[in-house]
Scaffold this motif. Structure first.
Motif, short mmCIF file in Angstrom:
data_model
loop_
_atom_site.label_atom_id
_atom_site.label_comp_id
_atom_site.label_asym_id
_atom_site.label_seq_id
_atom_site.Cartn_x
_atom_site.Cartn_y
_atom_site.Cartn_z
N UNK A 1 -3.38 93.29 57.16
CA UNK A 1 -2.44 93.26 56.05
C UNK A 1 -1.92 91.84 55.84
N UNK A 2 -1.82 91.46 54.57
CA UNK A 2 -1.35 90.14 54.18
C UNK A 2 -0.10 90.26 53.33
N UNK A 3 0.92 89.47 53.64
CA UNK A 3 2.08 89.30 52.77
C UNK A 3 2.05 87.85 52.29
N UNK A 4 1.91 87.65 50.99
CA UNK A 4 1.66 86.34 50.39
C UNK A 4 2.86 85.98 49.51
N UNK A 5 3.62 84.99 49.93
CA UNK A 5 4.83 84.59 49.22
C UNK A 5 4.58 83.27 48.49
N UNK A 6 4.91 83.24 47.20
CA UNK A 6 4.76 82.04 46.38
C UNK A 6 6.08 81.78 45.65
N UNK A 7 6.50 80.52 45.61
CA UNK A 7 7.74 80.16 44.91
C UNK A 7 7.59 78.77 44.32
N UNK A 8 7.95 78.61 43.06
CA UNK A 8 7.92 77.28 42.45
C UNK A 8 8.82 76.34 43.25
N UNK A 9 8.32 75.16 43.52
CA UNK A 9 9.02 74.24 44.42
C UNK A 9 10.39 73.85 43.90
N UNK A 10 10.56 73.75 42.58
CA UNK A 10 11.85 73.31 42.02
C UNK A 10 12.81 74.46 41.78
N UNK A 11 12.43 75.67 42.18
CA UNK A 11 13.28 76.82 41.87
C UNK A 11 14.40 77.03 42.87
N UNK A 12 14.19 76.57 44.12
CA UNK A 12 15.16 76.78 45.18
C UNK A 12 15.48 78.26 45.36
N UNK A 13 14.50 79.13 45.07
CA UNK A 13 14.70 80.57 45.15
C UNK A 13 14.64 81.06 46.59
N UNK A 14 13.72 80.53 47.35
CA UNK A 14 13.51 80.98 48.72
C UNK A 14 13.51 79.79 49.68
N UNK A 15 14.18 79.95 50.79
CA UNK A 15 14.08 78.99 51.88
C UNK A 15 13.17 79.58 52.95
N UNK A 16 12.69 78.74 53.85
CA UNK A 16 11.81 79.26 54.90
C UNK A 16 12.55 80.23 55.81
#
Length: 306
Positions: free
Chosen positions: A126-141
């Motif tokens: 199973x794969x969980x694939x997270x993508x976030x635009x770099x300038x969005x500041x939506x998700x931190x590590x």
């Protein structure tokens, strides 16, 4: 011919158009539940979650050994698909073996995308694939790690993953095995993928364009596909011809090349929608391609959006 390995790497490279909830959410069409980021909702286009400028995509990858895919990622296989892996670590304290990778990718429009991948050593990888635009500041590590640590794998799938797809396709009688991919893709083969028969003919259907493609740029889309799928190296591509399937227009072409160093023949159909587009790739070894071609054409012709 490593058809299934080509598919694994392709799925890993997918990028959907991009505070914390208290309760875990079951992802339809998968066995995964997790605690999502605040303001993320279940996606209607793929198996996972959608935020304003970020996405969480969940996929079960049939026939894929955990060690094989981990080694492929660590060995730079995803760089061939435009994803640069910059680090990785084991995730501890979970009821299963899991590893996280971090990286970056350029979206179709050139925007920089942060990526985090979680591989789970479940009965089906199973794969969980997270993508976030770099300038969005939506998700931190740290938030991504918290989400990964909340992942749990159920004994059964939440709903029928085939029914949850945004399209329908009728499999030919000889192609009896169907496997949904990440809620927006499908692989159709003669039997369940296994190490004993990695060279069996197969058809892969996937949503590959997340934005509208003007008709004047369709040929460029074909060229981009040919050059970007490095795990499937196409060296002789016939001129694309126009085609219409299920009320959608697009282009179709045949090509020869190699997959994992072994020779292959392919039939590729690209269909464009008002919001993006789908690609169907039928592939087999040269000695098996002609026998499978009528089935490939019949299955492609049955494609319909729901």
């Amino acid at each position: 011919m490593k058809i299934i390995l080509v598919l694994w790497i392709f799925v890993l490279s997918l990028t959907a158009n991009p505070g914390w909830a208290a309760d875990p959410v079951a992802i339809p069409g998968s066995r995964v539940s997790l605690v999502p980021p605040a303001d993320f909702v279940l996606s209607k286009e793929f198996a996972g979650l959608q935020g304003e400028k970020a996405s969480v995509l969940v996929a079960e990858i049939p026939g894929a050994p955990y060690e094989t895919l981990t080694a492929a990622i660590q060995g730079g296989a995803m760089a061939q698909q435009g994803v640069e892996i910059t680090g990785g670590e084991e995730l501890t304290g979970l009821p299963f073996r899991a590893r996280m990778f971090r990286g970056k990718q350029k979206a179709q429009d050139g925007a920089e995308v942060n990526k985090w991948l979680m591989l789970v050593d479940a009965p089906t990888l199973t794969l969980v694939n997270v993508s976030a635009l770099r300038d969005a500041n939506t998700l931190t590590e740290d938030k991504v790690k918290d989400m990964f640590r909340s992942v749990r794998i159920a004994a059964s799938t939440a709903g029928d993953p085939i029914d949850a797809l945004p399209f329908a396709i009728t499999a030919s009688p000889r192609f009896s095995h169907r496997q949904a991919l990440a809620g927006n893709g499908l692989i159709v083969t003669m039997s369940k993928p296994s190490a004993a028969d990695k060279s069996q003919p197969g058809l892969v259907v996937s949503k590959t364009f997340q934005q509208p493609v003007p008709k004047t740029q369709w040929n460029q889309a074909v060229a981009a596909f040919v050059t970007s799928t490095q795990t499937l190296k196409l060296d002789k591509v016939e001129d694309p011809t126009s085609i219409e399937i299920g009320g959608l227009e697009g282009l179709q072409f045949t090509a020869t090349g190699t997959s994992g160093g072994d020779p292959v023949k392919t039939l590729v159909t690209m269909l464009f929608t008002p919001t993006g587009g789908y690609t169907m790739v039928a592939m087999a070894s040269p000695e098996r391609f002609d026998a499978a071609l009528p089935d490939f054409r019949t299955m492609m012709a049955s494609f319909r959006l729901k």
